[in-house]
Scaffold this motif. Sequence first.
Motif, short mmCIF file in Angstrom:
data_model
loop_
_atom_site.label_atom_id
_atom_site.label_comp_id
_atom_site.label_asym_id
_atom_site.label_seq_id
_atom_site.Cartn_x
_atom_site.Cartn_y
_atom_site.Cartn_z
N THR A 40 25.07 10.08 -9.20
CA THR A 40 25.27 9.54 -10.54
C THR A 40 24.08 8.71 -11.00
O THR A 40 23.71 8.75 -12.17
CB THR A 40 26.54 8.67 -10.57
N SER A 41 23.48 7.95 -10.10
CA SER A 41 22.37 7.07 -10.49
C SER A 41 21.02 7.57 -10.03
O SER A 41 19.99 7.07 -10.49
CB SER A 41 22.60 5.66 -9.97
N SER A 42 20.99 8.54 -9.10
CA SER A 42 19.71 9.05 -8.62
C SER A 42 19.87 10.44 -8.03
O SER A 42 20.97 10.85 -7.65
CB SER A 42 19.11 8.10 -7.57
N ILE A 43 18.75 11.15 -7.97
CA ILE A 43 18.69 12.44 -7.29
C ILE A 43 17.79 12.24 -6.07
O ILE A 43 16.69 11.72 -6.19
CB ILE A 43 18.14 13.54 -8.21
N VAL A 44 18.29 12.64 -4.90
CA VAL A 44 17.58 12.39 -3.64
C VAL A 44 17.26 13.71 -2.96
O VAL A 44 18.11 14.60 -2.88
CB VAL A 44 18.42 11.52 -2.69
N PHE A 61 15.51 7.75 -9.93
CA PHE A 61 16.68 7.26 -10.66
C PHE A 61 16.88 8.13 -11.90
O PHE A 61 15.92 8.51 -12.58
CB PHE A 61 16.49 5.80 -11.06
N ALA A 62 18.14 8.46 -12.19
CA ALA A 62 18.43 9.33 -13.31
C ALA A 62 19.87 9.13 -13.76
O ALA A 62 20.72 8.70 -12.97
CB ALA A 62 18.22 10.79 -12.91
N GLU A 63 20.13 9.44 -15.01
CA GLU A 63 21.49 9.37 -15.55
C GLU A 63 21.88 10.75 -16.07
O GLU A 63 22.21 10.93 -17.23
CB GLU A 63 21.56 8.32 -16.66
N GLY A 236 27.50 5.03 0.20
CA GLY A 236 27.24 5.12 -1.23
C GLY A 236 26.40 3.96 -1.72
O GLY A 236 26.49 2.84 -1.20
N GLY A 237 25.61 4.24 -2.73
CA GLY A 237 24.65 3.24 -3.23
C GLY A 237 25.27 1.96 -3.76
O GLY A 237 24.68 0.89 -3.66
N ALA A 238 26.49 2.06 -4.31
CA ALA A 238 27.11 0.87 -4.88
C ALA A 238 27.61 -0.11 -3.83
O ALA A 238 28.04 -1.22 -4.16
CB ALA A 238 28.26 1.27 -5.81
#
Length: 277
Positions: A40-44, A61-63, A236-238
């Motif tokens: 959701t917040s980034s492509i890895v 980082f991407a939306e 998860g990133g959050a």
Amino acid sequence: MVDITRANHLLADFHQLANTKTSRSFDKTFPLKIGIDLGTSSIVLAVLDHQDRPVYGSFEFAEVIRDGLVVNYVEAVQIVSRLVSEAEQVLGVAIEKAATAIPPGTVGNDKKIVSNVLESAGIEVTTVIDEPEAAACLLDMHHGGVIDVGGGTTGISIIENDQVVLTIDEPTGGTHMSLVLAGHYRISFQEAELLKRDHKQERDNFIIVKPVIDKMAEITKTILAQHPISPLYVVGGASYFEEFASAFSAYIGVPVIRPDYPQFVTPLGIAKASILD
């Protein structure tokens, strides 16, 4: 006693590589294992050697993803193409195949869209795995619960005998943290996203977003009341806040294990689970 020492070692190595966009030496007689995670917040993009050791990593980082759905297809393809091209230049090899993952419960055209993004970027998709299965793969987890705190949702998956037997995905995640910060400081959502990632203000930010974390914990507590299981991992990133795991554990009343660099657990698990020719 749960030992995630190896997983933490791999995550630390990958974190260093992804933040410097450098590579480690690898045996070119074996194919590399590539994983691409559209978050959701980034492509890895994660690259492992044949022994599952990190070789290269990058992210942007991407939306372009919201609640597991691609909302900006063109930009998603452009980012994947860019990450792959950069990796090829650093590694000196062509990247033609990769694995990816989808949120649990994704079906129909929504399930295909992630693969379509990679294919539009010129990548053949060899493996599509559910995100909790990817996390379990990286953690060498055969039994337990995975709490995946993503950008748009919190997913709780129960794994027994290497199989996901239950998955619940609720709309509470990192995006909601950013919305709370935006409201508190009266700033834009984009400014709140950057503020959320500022480690210097982590303590103050954590206090502000804790009600969101409590909601995630309440969702988990309800599921565990019906399906008790251990150990419990949060990824998860959050969940990167230093106090996240302890606050979560205190709320639900049972220990929660958070690997180091939890934002990279799923991407590395995707790469590890990729099927090679």
